[in-house]
Design a protein around this motif. Structure first.
Motif, mmCIF file in Angstrom:
data_model
loop_
_atom_site.group_PDB
_atom_site.id
_atom_site.type_symbol
_atom_site.label_atom_id
_atom_site.label_comp_id
_atom_site.label_asym_id
_atom_site.label_seq_id
_atom_site.Cartn_x
_atom_site.Cartn_y
_atom_site.Cartn_z
ATOM 1 N N TRP A 13 -6.613 38.051 30.182
ATOM 2 C CA TRP A 13 -5.187 38.066 29.839
ATOM 3 C C TRP A 13 -4.790 36.759 29.156
ATOM 4 C CZ3 TRP A 13 -0.585 39.759 28.699
ATOM 5 C CH2 TRP A 13 0.524 38.916 28.842
ATOM 6 N N GLY A 14 -5.436 35.657 29.512
ATOM 7 C CA GLY A 14 -5.146 34.397 28.833
ATOM 8 C C GLY A 14 -5.420 34.458 27.345
ATOM 9 N N SER A 15 -6.394 35.284 26.927
ATOM 10 C CA SER A 15 -6.628 35.444 25.485
ATOM 11 C C SER A 15 -5.491 36.235 24.846
ATOM 12 C CB SER A 15 -7.976 36.131 25.232
ATOM 13 O OG SER A 15 -7.934 37.524 25.525
ATOM 14 N N THR A 16 -4.977 37.216 25.564
ATOM 15 C CA THR A 16 -3.822 37.986 25.083
ATOM 16 C C THR A 16 -2.629 37.060 24.866
ATOM 17 O OG1 THR A 16 -4.573 39.653 26.682
ATOM 18 C CG2 THR A 16 -2.533 40.109 25.512
ATOM 19 N N LEU A 17 -2.333 36.268 25.889
ATOM 20 C CA LEU A 17 -1.189 35.371 25.822
ATOM 21 C C LEU A 17 -1.402 34.285 24.771
ATOM 22 C CD1 LEU A 17 1.574 34.654 26.987
ATOM 23 C CD2 LEU A 17 0.405 33.348 28.777
ATOM 24 N N SER A 18 -2.625 33.803 24.637
ATOM 25 C CA SER A 18 -2.926 32.795 23.612
ATOM 26 C C SER A 18 -2.640 33.341 22.217
ATOM 27 C CB SER A 18 -4.391 32.370 23.700
ATOM 28 O OG SER A 18 -4.673 31.717 24.909
ATOM 29 N N LEU A 19 -3.072 34.566 21.961
ATOM 30 C CA LEU A 19 -2.813 35.178 20.653
ATOM 31 C C LEU A 19 -1.317 35.379 20.431
ATOM 32 C CD1 LEU A 19 -5.707 37.790 20.667
ATOM 33 C CD2 LEU A 19 -5.474 35.885 19.052
ATOM 34 N N ALA A 20 -0.633 35.893 21.444
ATOM 35 C CA ALA A 20 0.802 36.144 21.297
ATOM 36 C C ALA A 20 1.573 34.841 21.099
ATOM 37 C CB ALA A 20 1.325 36.898 22.519
ATOM 38 N N TYR A 21 1.213 33.806 21.879
ATOM 39 C CA TYR A 21 1.893 32.522 21.740
ATOM 40 C C TYR A 21 1.637 31.906 20.368
ATOM 41 C CZ TYR A 21 2.845 27.546 22.146
ATOM 42 O OH TYR A 21 3.307 26.269 21.918
ATOM 43 N N SER A 22 0.386 31.892 19.952
ATOM 44 C CA SER A 22 0.061 31.241 18.677
ATOM 45 C C SER A 22 0.678 31.995 17.505
ATOM 46 C CB SER A 22 -1.452 31.127 18.506
ATOM 47 O OG SER A 22 -2.059 32.402 18.430
ATOM 48 N N GLN A 23 0.791 33.313 17.611
ATOM 49 C CA GLN A 23 1.435 34.072 16.545
ATOM 50 C C GLN A 23 2.939 33.815 16.509
ATOM 51 O OE1 GLN A 23 0.184 38.151 17.136
ATOM 52 N NE2 GLN A 23 -1.948 37.686 16.624
ATOM 53 N N SER A 24 3.512 33.472 17.656
ATOM 54 C CA SER A 24 4.935 33.137 17.707
ATOM 55 C C SER A 24 5.205 31.704 17.283
ATOM 56 C CB SER A 24 5.471 33.345 19.133
ATOM 57 O OG SER A 24 5.371 34.687 19.532
ATOM 58 N N HIS A 25 4.231 30.795 17.537
ATOM 59 C CA HIS A 25 4.414 29.374 17.241
ATOM 60 C C HIS A 25 3.152 28.786 16.602
ATOM 61 C CE1 HIS A 25 8.153 29.321 19.567
ATOM 62 N NE2 HIS A 25 7.511 30.038 20.483
ATOM 63 N N PRO A 26 2.759 29.296 15.430
ATOM 64 C CA PRO A 26 1.507 28.833 14.819
ATOM 65 C C PRO A 26 1.511 27.356 14.450
ATOM 66 C CG PRO A 26 2.768 30.194 13.280
ATOM 67 C CD PRO A 26 3.424 30.326 14.611
ATOM 68 N N ASP A 27 2.684 26.791 14.258
ATOM 69 C CA ASP A 27 2.769 25.375 13.888
ATOM 70 C C ASP A 27 2.558 24.451 15.080
ATOM 71 O OD1 ASP A 27 5.216 26.461 14.870
ATOM 72 O OD2 ASP A 27 6.298 24.685 14.168
ATOM 73 N N LYS A 28 2.502 24.994 16.283
ATOM 74 C CA LYS A 28 2.325 24.165 17.477
ATOM 75 C C LYS A 28 0.885 24.172 17.993
ATOM 76 C CE LYS A 28 6.748 23.557 17.367
ATOM 77 N NZ LYS A 28 7.264 22.337 16.688
ATOM 78 N N VAL A 29 -0.005 24.913 17.316
ATOM 79 C CA VAL A 29 -1.365 25.123 17.816
ATOM 80 C C VAL A 29 -2.369 24.424 16.909
ATOM 81 C CG1 VAL A 29 -3.099 26.855 18.437
ATOM 82 C CG2 VAL A 29 -0.658 27.332 18.809
ATOM 83 N N THR A 30 -3.156 23.507 17.482
ATOM 84 C CA THR A 30 -4.155 22.766 16.710
ATOM 85 C C THR A 30 -5.510 23.456 16.675
ATOM 86 O OG1 THR A 30 -4.822 21.471 18.645
ATOM 87 C CG2 THR A 30 -3.036 20.579 17.286
ATOM 88 N N GLU A 66 2.230 19.175 19.497
ATOM 89 C CA GLU A 66 1.368 20.331 19.276
ATOM 90 C C GLU A 66 0.154 20.204 20.196
ATOM 91 O OE1 GLU A 66 0.354 20.141 15.144
ATOM 92 O OE2 GLU A 66 -0.879 18.351 15.382
ATOM 93 N N TRP A 67 -0.524 21.328 20.445
ATOM 94 C CA TRP A 67 -1.636 21.283 21.383
ATOM 95 C C TRP A 67 -2.658 22.362 21.089
ATOM 96 C CZ3 TRP A 67 1.439 22.217 26.590
ATOM 97 C CH2 TRP A 67 2.215 23.381 26.481
ATOM 98 N N GLN A 68 -3.822 22.164 21.665
ATOM 99 C CA GLN A 68 -4.896 23.143 21.616
ATOM 100 C C GLN A 68 -4.629 24.189 22.698
ATOM 101 O OE1 GLN A 68 -8.773 21.337 21.120
ATOM 102 N NE2 GLN A 68 -9.647 22.733 22.637
ATOM 103 N N VAL A 69 -5.004 25.432 22.430
ATOM 104 C CA VAL A 69 -4.737 26.527 23.360
ATOM 105 C C VAL A 69 -6.064 27.155 23.786
ATOM 106 C CG1 VAL A 69 -3.625 28.781 23.644
ATOM 107 C CG2 VAL A 69 -2.470 26.970 22.359
ATOM 108 N N PHE A 70 -6.216 27.357 25.104
ATOM 109 C CA PHE A 70 -7.442 27.877 25.689
ATOM 110 C C PHE A 70 -7.072 28.994 26.641
ATOM 111 C CE2 PHE A 70 -10.695 28.120 28.882
ATOM 112 C CZ PHE A 70 -11.876 27.628 28.349
ATOM 113 N N GLY A 71 -7.614 30.208 26.427
ATOM 114 C CA GLY A 71 -7.267 31.307 27.315
ATOM 115 C C GLY A 71 -8.337 32.373 27.364
ATOM 116 N N GLY A 72 -8.545 32.941 28.557
ATOM 117 C CA GLY A 72 -9.522 34.004 28.723
ATOM 118 C C GLY A 72 -8.936 35.215 29.395
#
Length: 390
Positions: free
Chosen positions: A180-197, A172-178
């Motif tokens: 469009w990176g914030s868009t992708l961060s939200l989409a990724y974390s919503q798809s894989h919430p168990d992988k985001v610290t 699992e890892w921390q996610v940092f995005g600004g």
């Protein structure tokens, strides 16, 4: 300094006396909005049950967590490993690792889409604590094929992030995005919430129609008419009903000079508006045909397709999936590219997340106030992780 139990506004006479440029407002579940500036005072509004009115008190900033955290960028570092990962029959993505090989993993999701990463992106993270992973999304930066739109969707990128996580053997890892990176961060974390610290989001972009219309259909032109007119004038008058569609036609032309001309105009428009104070070095990116072609083609591709989301409010509608994740939202008050309305909408949907508004900044992560908040947010998550281990 006590202001009493009843006032819910700040007297103008007091504002004139105090060098106030940083204040915070508590929200439900003990969260606060923090407005960041250069002075050393902090205003807290606390509900203490005094006729149901808020009580205001001033505290020195040394009593506030934001000044207890490092806020200056970390030194330049080089990667300790790099590589390429084949993620489909067509695409291969570039990745790199820097910092502490045994540290807490954090993945950096760049903006654009199509912007690619830069060495300066590593400087937001403590290299002694973090294992810093950067990668170029499909078609961007060092990833190949360059500026390719085929098999290039949000869902493809989310799958790539997971493939990279598994390739690097990270649970699992921390996610940092600004941006469009914030868009992708939200989409990724919503798809894989168990992988985001934890998450740090900057310059919020939810890829809604009103956000695209604001920046590409004439809204932001009210503030930057001088930058807007070259972008506008590339398109004939009879095609100006939708600039995103008109540019899509040119960015996918069979004539490469037509593509490059459109890419330069598209990229220059964005780079001219990305800072509160115009940054000449940033604007020069528009003259780089290799960079601008990927940046403009891929951005436009995603915007024409509305991010490949099933609905305009998709990211806001799925906040419950990630509500538990420790998150900081950093937003420049005068962000023209991704105006604060989106960060505000995200904050209202997700009051548990820390919300920091930088009063003297636009869009870019490299603006001093925004960079300081991003470093501090990483430090805060670092401390939370350290405390869990004790």
């Amino acid at each position: 300094m006590k202001l009493g139990c009843s006032p819910n506004t700040i007297p103008s006479s007091l504002l004139q006396l105090l060098p106030l440029s940083s204040f915070s407002i508590p929200l439900p579940r003990n969260k606060r909005i923090t407005f960041t500036g250069r002075k050393i005072f902090n205003l807290r509004v606390q509900n203490i049950g005094c006729n149901s009115e808020p009580k205001l008190s001033y505290l020195m900033a040394t009593e506030n967590e934001s000044t207890e955290l490092r806020r200056d960028l970390h030194p330049h570092i080089e990667p300790y490993s790099t590589g390429f990962l084949k993620v489909s029959d067509i695409h291969t993505i570039y990745w790199e690792q820097s910092g502490n090989p045994n540290g807490h993993p954090v993945v950096f999701l760049h903006g654009g889409p199509g912007g690619g990463t830069a060495p300066s992106n590593r400087r937001f993270f403590d290299p002694d604590f973090y294992r810093i992973i950067l990668f170029d999304q499909r078609g961007a930066g060092k990833s190949t094929p360059h500026a390719c739109l085929e098999e290039n969707t949000t869902w493809d990128l989310i799958a790539d992030i997971e493939k990279l996580r598994e390739r690097l053997e990270i649970p699992e890892w921390q996610v940092f995005g600004g941006s469009w990176g914030s868009t992708l961060s939200l989409a990724y974390s919503q798809s894989h919430p168990d992988k985001v610290t934890g998450m740090i989001l900057r310059g919020i972009f939810l890829l809604r129609k009103k956000e695209i219309d604001w920046f590409y259909e004439g809204g932001a032109a009210a503030i930057f008419p001088d930058a807007w007119e070259p972008f506008r004038d590339l398109i004939p008058v009879n095609e100006r009903g939708c600039f995103v569609d008109a540019y899509n036609k040119r960015l996918n032309s069979d004539d490469m000079e037509t593509q490059h001309a459109a890419a330069r105009a598209w990229t220059t428009w964005e780079m001219m508006t990305a800072h509160l104070l115009v940054n000449d070095e940033n604007i020069k990116k528009g003259d780089d045909d290799k960079f601008s072609l990927a940046f403009a083609r891929i951005e436009n591709h995603y915007f024409v397709n509305r991010g490949f989301f099933p609905s305009d409010s998709f990211l806001l509608d799925n906040i419950d999936k990630i509500r538990h994740i420790n998150t900081t939202i950093v937003q420049g008050r005068y962000d023209i590219c991704c105006p604060m309305m989106s960060a505000w909408d995200l904050h209202k949907a997700w009051p548990e997340a820390d919300f920091k508004v930088v009063a003297d900044a636009g869009h870019s992560a490299n603006e001093p106030g925004i960079a300081a908040e991003l470093v501090a947010a990483n430090e805060k998550l670092k401390n939370i992780i350290k405390n869990k281990g004790t």
